[in-house]
Design a protein around this motif. Structure first.
Motif, short mmCIF file in Angstrom:
data_model
loop_
_atom_site.label_atom_id
_atom_site.label_comp_id
_atom_site.label_asym_id
_atom_site.label_seq_id
_atom_site.Cartn_x
_atom_site.Cartn_y
_atom_site.Cartn_z
N ASP A 103 -25.72 43.01 4.24
CA ASP A 103 -25.14 43.39 5.52
C ASP A 103 -23.97 44.36 5.31
OD1 ASP A 103 -24.68 42.72 8.52
OD2 ASP A 103 -22.72 42.49 7.57
N ASP A 104 -23.99 45.47 6.04
CA ASP A 104 -22.96 46.51 5.88
C ASP A 104 -21.54 45.95 6.02
OD1 ASP A 104 -24.14 48.75 5.11
OD2 ASP A 104 -23.97 49.82 7.03
N GLU B 104 -20.51 42.81 5.64
CA GLU B 104 -20.17 41.89 4.54
C GLU B 104 -19.92 42.66 3.24
OE1 GLU B 104 -22.75 38.51 4.12
OE2 GLU B 104 -22.96 38.33 6.28
#
Ligand SMILES: Cc1cc2nc3c(=O)[nH]c(=O)nc-3n(C[C@H](O)[C@H](O)[C@H](O)COP(=O)(O)OP(=O)(O)OC[C@H]3O[C@@H](n4cnc5c(N)ncnc54)[C@H](O)[C@@H]3O)c2cc1C
Length: 343
Positions: A21-22, A24
């Protein structure tokens, strides 16, 4: 990154061991050198040497760059990810595997925090000597890759002097063991090459560390001076007197004020302070400590505080060890210059 590589990585570390996820991934875009930022293509968090080996082998086969990361406190950008690469985050490999007090050694996974090593053996009267100021949060793997030292490296040396052996995964996925159960294993000093190589040669998966017996006596003083020059003269005087302190640390006014604002160690408001610590046998330490006090007075110390209790000593060191992070109050980012001169 090609989807079959991502699928392969997920198969190795499991769905809870991969970050795609970008948002995260922003967690990993920088280390302590915050001026440089780059999000990794993907981050994986292996839990075993076997998983590390399979991840590295997959990267090797598909020519995907990879970088190892411990706690991301490094100051040289060593854990900076590659935007199209895999970041191998070692934080889940954080087990203490073996404590061998009779032989004064401990075997740990690389994600174990520096201070946790000393905590694990404190009850038996031992400790792990390298003590970077970041020791509550930095990992042994990062220490090894950076050859970290701390306030006490003047007397006790750096990480390289306390690592007996490692298990590591080479860039083609081969698992190797370097060093041995004692210091200075015979043959080429490949361990010495690996320590300090900033993760460029291998991903370390297991480390055997040397433990030291806690000293019988420790004495610490804090001396205030009207100038950094006067404090420097005191350092020269101490070394000139043939005394090797366990630690000597100087702080100037800017650093004192930043540390004071951050952790309130109640340091004197002055141009420079020195923290001097001696350790060793009781009789030796008390004689030399008197001499250190004399030298500080000869160098025109305006005030000398002696730590009478463990709490006072901890307060001195808390102020000093918080200094680096406290500098964030002075400037958002800055470069650290380390200078080595013979004294
Ligand atoms: C407030 C503060 C104070 C500090 N004080 C000191 C100090 O007193 N002395 C000192 O020496 N340093 C100090 N540092 C720097 C830093 O804490 C050390 O370099 C520490 O060793 C980095 O550990 P880490 O787990 O954060 O590693 P990271 O920053 O995550 O990584 C550092 C390097 O290690 C590599 N690496 C990490 N794990 C592995 C592994 N398992 N195998 C192979 N390579 C690996 C990475 O690729 C990278 O090159 C300080 C930093 C901060 C922010």
């Amino acid at each position: 990154m090609e989807s079959h590589v991502i699928t392969g990585l997920e198969r190795i570390v499991g769905p809870d061991g991969i970050v795609r996820d970008d948002g995260e991934l922003l967690t990993y875009e920088t280390d302590g050198l915050v001026k440089l930022r780059s999000k990794p293509g993907v981050a994986v968090l292996p839990t075993s040497a076997e998983q590390v080996q399979r991840v590295v082998r997959l990267c090797h086969e598909h020519k995907v760059p990879f970088v190892a990361r411990g706690q991301g406190t490094g100051l040289s950008g060593g854990a900076m990810p590659h935007p199209d690469g895999v970041l191998i985050v070692m934080t889940r490999m954080n087990r203490i595997l073996d404590v061998d007090i009779p032989n004064r050694r401990i075997t740990v996974e690389p994600g174990v925090m520096n201070l946790d090593v000393s905590k694990a053996v404190a009850g038996a009267g031992y400790y792990y000597a390298p003590d970077p100021s970041s020791q509550v949060i930095c990992s042994i793997g990062g220490n090894l890759a950076e050859n970290s030292g701390g306030a006490h490296c003047l007397k006790y040396g750096f990480t390289v002097h306390h690592v007996l052996g490692v298990e590591a995964v080479l860039p083609d996925g081969e698992l190797v063991r370097l060093g041995g159960p004692a210091l200075d294993a015979p043959g080429l000093d490949l361990l010495g090459v690996l320590v300090g190589s900033e993760g460029t040669l291998a991903v370390v998966t297991k480390v055997v560390l040397n433990l030291l017996r806690k000293p019988a006596a420790v004495e610490t003083l804090l001396a205030a001076f009207d100038s950094t020059e006067a404090a420097g003269n005191a350092v020269s005087g101490i070394i000139g007197a043939g005394i090797i302190p366990a630690a000597v640390e100087m702080m100037d006014r800017v650093t004192i004020e930043a540390a004071e604002a951050a952790v309130h160690p109640n340091f004197p408001k002055t141009e420079a302070i020195l923290i001097v610590e001696l350790d060793g046998a009781e009789a030796d330490v008390s004689a030399l400590f008197t001499r250190v006090e004399e030298v500080c007075n000869e160098a025109r110390a305006s005030e000398i505080q002696i730590a009478r209790t463990a709490e006072q000593r901890a307060r001195f060191w808390q102020g000093r060890k918080a200094a680096y992070a406290a500098m964030g109050r002075v400037s958002q980012s800055y470069y650290v210059q380390e200078v080595v001169i013979p004294v």
